[in-house]
Design an enzyme around this catalytic site. Structure first.
Site, PDB file in Angstrom:
ATOM      1  N   SER A   1       5.182   1.518   0.242  1.00 44.74           N
ATOM      2  CA  SER A   1       5.547   2.582   1.184  1.00 44.74           C
ATOM      3  C   SER A   1       6.532   2.038   2.206  1.00 44.74           C
ATOM      4  CB  SER A   1       4.284   3.064   1.896  1.00 44.74           C
ATOM      5  OG  SER A   1       4.625   3.800   3.044  1.00 44.74           O
TER       6      SER A   1
ATOM      7  N   TYR B   1      -3.198   0.905   6.642  1.00 43.89           N
ATOM      8  CA  TYR B   1      -2.505   1.378   5.435  1.00 43.89           C
ATOM      9  C   TYR B   1      -1.149   0.687   5.265  1.00 43.89           C
ATOM     10  CZ  TYR B   1       0.159   4.402   2.305  1.00 43.89           C
ATOM     11  OH  TYR B   1       0.979   4.860   1.302  1.00 43.89           O
TER      12      TYR B   1
ATOM     13  N   LYS C   1       0.376  -2.029   2.324  1.00 43.23           N
ATOM     14  CA  LYS C   1       1.626  -1.799   1.586  1.00 43.23           C
ATOM     15  C   LYS C   1       2.603  -2.965   1.804  1.00 43.23           C
ATOM     16  CE  LYS C   1       0.198   1.560  -0.490  1.00 43.23           C
ATOM     17  NZ  LYS C   1       0.297   1.768  -1.931  1.00 43.23           N
TER      18      LYS C   1
END
Ligand code: NAP
Length: 335
Positions: A167, A202, A206
């Site tokens: 991401s 998160y 990534k």
């Protein structure tokens, strides 16, 4: 250009549907998290592009079969596709999946797309859950499928792909010192309930994926092994990824989506681009359907970043060893 303008520009970029490789009618693909979001749309494209065999990895057989039925109907390819169970919260499930992969006569690409955003802190296998799902189990799967990708590249004279879905949130400037400032083991450092924040953890996971991809690629020259390892950002899209997040975060994400998000189908084009890309994408970050190393900040590519990358790599291998799933990296990277 300030990053926010860059992000808006990226989100507004028109993405072409990538041209499939000429040999796609002979090719086998694995897509993880294939029952929803990008995984589902990417799978649908592979069906339409006439891929010979598409393995949909899903943690719920029921959801996987429902998605497969819908795709078969939509693409009029009733005999293509199969659902294999894979639960990334369980390294044993990854091993069982990898055992089936070894029985394939050919594998052209692993598209490691499955991932989670955890709203609440939860531990599994001694680490925080999203670290396990997004990083440790995803990389375990990448390692275990490498021999089949290497063998297929050799046997069929093609370049195969190990594509990890990451991401752009991993590259934001506030991420710069999140990992290199940790004391001791990186996975222990990121598994502390007191400091857990969903919207920091998160992107951390990534970023760890990007660092692991860069290190793995550096050990596996395409000219020797025929396997292209890359990381791809699908962009900010409509999907069910926010299913676990709290109400406030959901409201923020919904507003942002209305203003900027792509459809999951458009996002899935990025996954295909990376899974079809040439050796220029090896170890690289892909986004907006192109190799986009210029988006990777200096704090990742400079000496401090490289030191962090090696540290993450060693901690990843150590973690896999600790949970009983050792990787013989020498065997994987020696011809
Ligand atoms: N949406 C975005 O804007 C965005 C942006 C950048 C990157 N990404 C990345 O894109 C990837 C796909 O996300 P998405 O947006 O398409 O979300 P999604 O619709 O929630 O898809 C995630 C997929 O991963 C599967 N999954 C979750 N946990 C799993 C586990 N423990 N074992 C096996 N499979 C598991 C889900 O299965 P279930 O249906 O059973 O839960 C689902 O199929 C993720 O890696 C995400 O980080 C998304």
């Amino acid at each position: 250009m300030p990053r926010v303008f860059g992000f808006i520009k990226d989100q507004r970029t028109n993405l072409p549907v990538p041209k499939p490789p000429t040999n796609i009618a002979d090719a086998t693909y694995i897509v993880t998290g294939a029952n929803s979001g990008f995984g589902l749309e990417c799978t649908k494209h592979l069906f339409r592009m006439d891929a010979k065999r598409v393995i949909m990895a899903a943690r719920s057989r029921c959801k996987g079969e429902a998605a497969l039925t819908a795709i078969r109907r939509e693409t009029s390819r009733p005999n293509v596709g199969e659902v294999w169970e894979l639960d990334l919260t369980s390294p044993d499930s990854v091993e069982a999946f990898a055992k089936r992969v070894r029985t394939l006569d050919r594998l052209d690409a692993l598209i490691a797309n499955a991932g989670v955003v955890m709203a609440n802190f939860q531990m599994a296998e001694g680490i925080e859950m999203s670290l396990l799902v997004n990083v440790v189990s995803t990389m375990l799967l990448a390692f275990r499928t490498l021999p089949k990708l290497q063998e297929s590249a050799r046997k069929f004279g093609v370049q195969t792909h190990n594509t990890i879905v990451t991401s752009n949130s991993a590259l934001e400037s506030e991420m710069e010192h999140n990992i290199d400032s940790l004391q001791g083991d990186v996975f222990d450092g990121l598994s502390k309930e007191k400091s857990f924040k969903t919207m920091v953890q998160y992107p951390n996971t990534k970023l760890l994926e990007i660092l692991a991809v860069r290190q793995l690629a550096s050990l596996l020259p395409v000219s020797e092994f025929g396997v292209i390892v890359n990381a791809v950002n699908p962009g900010f899209c409509y999907s069910e990824l926010d299913r676990n997040v709290g109400t406030m975060a959901k409201v923020g994400i919904t507003v942002m989506r209305v203003l900027l998000a792509r459809t999951a189908e458009e996002g899935s084009r990025n996954l295909l681009q990376a899974a079809f890309a040439g050796p220029e994408s090896h170890g690289a970050y892909c986004s907006e359907c192109q190799v986009k190393e210029r988006d990777v900040p200096a704090w990742i590519t400079n000496d401090v970043g490289k030191t962090t990358q090696k540290r993450v790599w060693l901690d990843l291998l150590k973690r896999l060893d600790t949970i009983g799933h050792s990787i013989d990296i020498k065997a994987l990277t020696t011809k």
